[in-house]
Design a protein around this motif. Structure first.
Motif, mmCIF file in Angstrom:
data_model
loop_
_atom_site.group_PDB
_atom_site.id
_atom_site.type_symbol
_atom_site.label_atom_id
_atom_site.label_comp_id
_atom_site.label_asym_id
_atom_site.label_seq_id
_atom_site.Cartn_x
_atom_site.Cartn_y
_atom_site.Cartn_z
ATOM 1 N N THR A 13 55.585 53.564 45.154
ATOM 2 C CA THR A 13 56.852 53.698 45.882
ATOM 3 C C THR A 13 57.875 54.516 45.101
ATOM 4 N N ASP A 14 57.576 54.778 43.841
ATOM 5 C CA ASP A 14 58.529 55.520 43.005
ATOM 6 C C ASP A 14 58.578 56.994 43.450
ATOM 7 N N GLU A 15 59.774 57.437 43.830
ATOM 8 C CA GLU A 15 59.870 58.776 44.418
ATOM 9 C C GLU A 15 59.497 59.889 43.452
ATOM 10 N N ALA A 16 59.855 59.716 42.204
ATOM 11 C CA ALA A 16 59.537 60.754 41.223
ATOM 12 C C ALA A 16 58.025 60.869 41.032
ATOM 13 N N ARG A 17 57.353 59.718 40.978
ATOM 14 C CA ARG A 17 55.885 59.754 40.846
ATOM 15 C C ARG A 17 55.256 60.359 42.091
ATOM 16 N N LEU A 18 55.824 60.027 43.242
ATOM 17 C CA LEU A 18 55.267 60.580 44.473
ATOM 18 C C LEU A 18 55.429 62.102 44.517
ATOM 19 N N GLU A 19 56.516 62.600 43.959
ATOM 20 C CA GLU A 19 56.678 64.063 43.886
ATOM 21 C C GLU A 19 55.484 64.688 43.167
ATOM 22 N N GLU A 20 55.001 63.972 42.177
ATOM 23 C CA GLU A 20 53.839 64.449 41.418
ATOM 24 C C GLU A 20 52.589 64.497 42.320
ATOM 25 N N LEU A 21 52.439 63.448 43.130
ATOM 26 C CA LEU A 21 51.299 63.433 44.060
ATOM 27 C C LEU A 21 51.399 64.605 45.047
#
Ligand code: 5AD
Ligand code: FES
Length: 346
Positions: A13-21
């Motif tokens: 759910t972490d937006e910064a990590r999702l940016e990586e995905l």
């Protein structure tokens, strides 16, 4: 990527990590299938169906639907229109309808293949091997049959078998591959009863079977169906386990599918565009997808092909959808695909 990593990303759910995905999925898409977005003209050739899939608004038990079956000449006119609009392929889709005789379909395929350069994809449900072989010999290139879930119990729950037969879409997909078809499959995200583990396993299954095409869209409840009606809640997985049928989870599933199936053709689906009419198409294309399927069905029929309510584009013409898709593709810096856009060789 292992199964537990897929699972972890699905729940991220972490937006910064999702940016990586998102960035990884888009980079793999660009490197492996390029910037071209392939266009498939979707022809919804009929809405009769003998099956009772628990999610589908045109299933045999659905009441209050006007049923139609397009005539050969009408279908051919749609295919010519798709070619005129510059699309590289057409998809002929219908409910599972024995009223479409195998020979009728074969004649249509033959005509399209001898008079246009279009690739032809069929999406006509579970059909007999001799019919599938006949269509392949007539020139059909590809077949779409979503397995919808890799969990056997959920599969049986949502796909009642016809008397005397056992529904086995996986086995049909394998046989079609042996016949020479490019095979396409997919799942809905957030179908009642779908747990996180099951969705992770679905994505793993796309990889295990090396699927050529993978369509993923959100489940959109149809009030005409058991899974969308007043009893829907009773089909849900327990709190915390049930996958939501939302845009974010769908986009995660698309992105992860691109990572595990780097060469596959992955559409940004109509269901995603229905959930988010403003940006769904573009978000799908920016997070792993490389295909769109603009509708070329005549407007009088497309309103009747109501697998879920509020389907995108039901009141548009093929010409309007063409312009709309082109603008969307260009707006994100991508280019219109040329040619049939088959699966790239590894
Ligand atoms: N919501 C979203 N997608 C649906 N489909 C069928 N019913 C629904 C629904 N209620 C999808 C199925 C099918 C494809 C043609 O449309 O995955 O394979
Ligand atoms: Fe049909 Fe946008 S694709 S209106």
């Amino acid at each position: 990527m292992q199964r537990d990593e897929i699972l972890h990303w699905l729940k991220e759910t972490d937006e910064a990590r999702l940016e990586e995905l998102w960035a990884r999925a888009d980079a793999v898409r660009k490197e492996r299938v390029g910037d071209e977005v392939h266009l498939r003209g979707l022809i919804e050739i009929g809405n009769y169906c003998v099956r009772q899939c628990a999610y589908c608004g045109i299933n045999a038990c659905s009441q209050g639907i006007t049923r139609y079956r397009m005539a050969t000449e009408e279908i051919l006119a749609c295919a010519r229109e798709a070619h005129r609009l510059g699309y590289g392929s057409v998809v002929m889709q219908a409910g599972e309808d024995p009223g479409f005789k195998a020979e009728t379909i074969a004649a249509i395929v033959r005509e399209i293949k001898t008079t246009t350069p279009l690739a032809v994809t069929l999406s006509l449900g579970e059909r007999e091997d001799d019919e599938l072989r006949l269509w392949k010999e007539a020139g059909a290139d590809r077949y779409l049959l979503r397995f919808e879930t890799s969990d056997p119990a959920l599969y049986d729950h949502i796909h009642p078998s016809l008397p005397g037969t056992l529904s086995d879409r996986m086995a049909q997909l394998e046989r079609m591959r042996d016949m020479g078809y490019e095979i396409g499959t997919g799942v809905m995200v957030g179908i009642p009863g779908q747990t996180w583990d099951i969705l992770a396993q679905d994505i793993d299954t796309f990889r295990d079977y090396d699927m050529d095409m993978i369509g993923i869209g959100p489940f959109l409840p149809s009030p005409r169906t058991p899974l969308g009606g007043p009893d829907a809640a009773s089909h849900m997985a327990p709190e915390g386990l049930q996958v939501p049928n939302d845009e974010l989870t769908t986009l995660k599933a698309v992105a992860l599918t691109r990572l595990v199936c780097p060469q596959s053709n992955i559409p940004s689906t109509t269901a995603l565009a229905t959930l988010d009419p403003k940006a769904g198409r573009e978000l799908g294309l920016s997070r792993g997808a490389n295909v769109v399927m603009p509708n070329v069905t005549p407007p009088e029929y497309r309103v009747l092909y109501e697998i879920y309510p509020g389907k995108a584009c039901v009141h548009e013409t093929a010409q309007v959808c063409h312009g709309c898709m082109e603008a969307r593709i260009r707006s994100i810096g991508r280019v219109m695909g040329k040619g049939p856009g088959g699966r790239k060789a590894s």
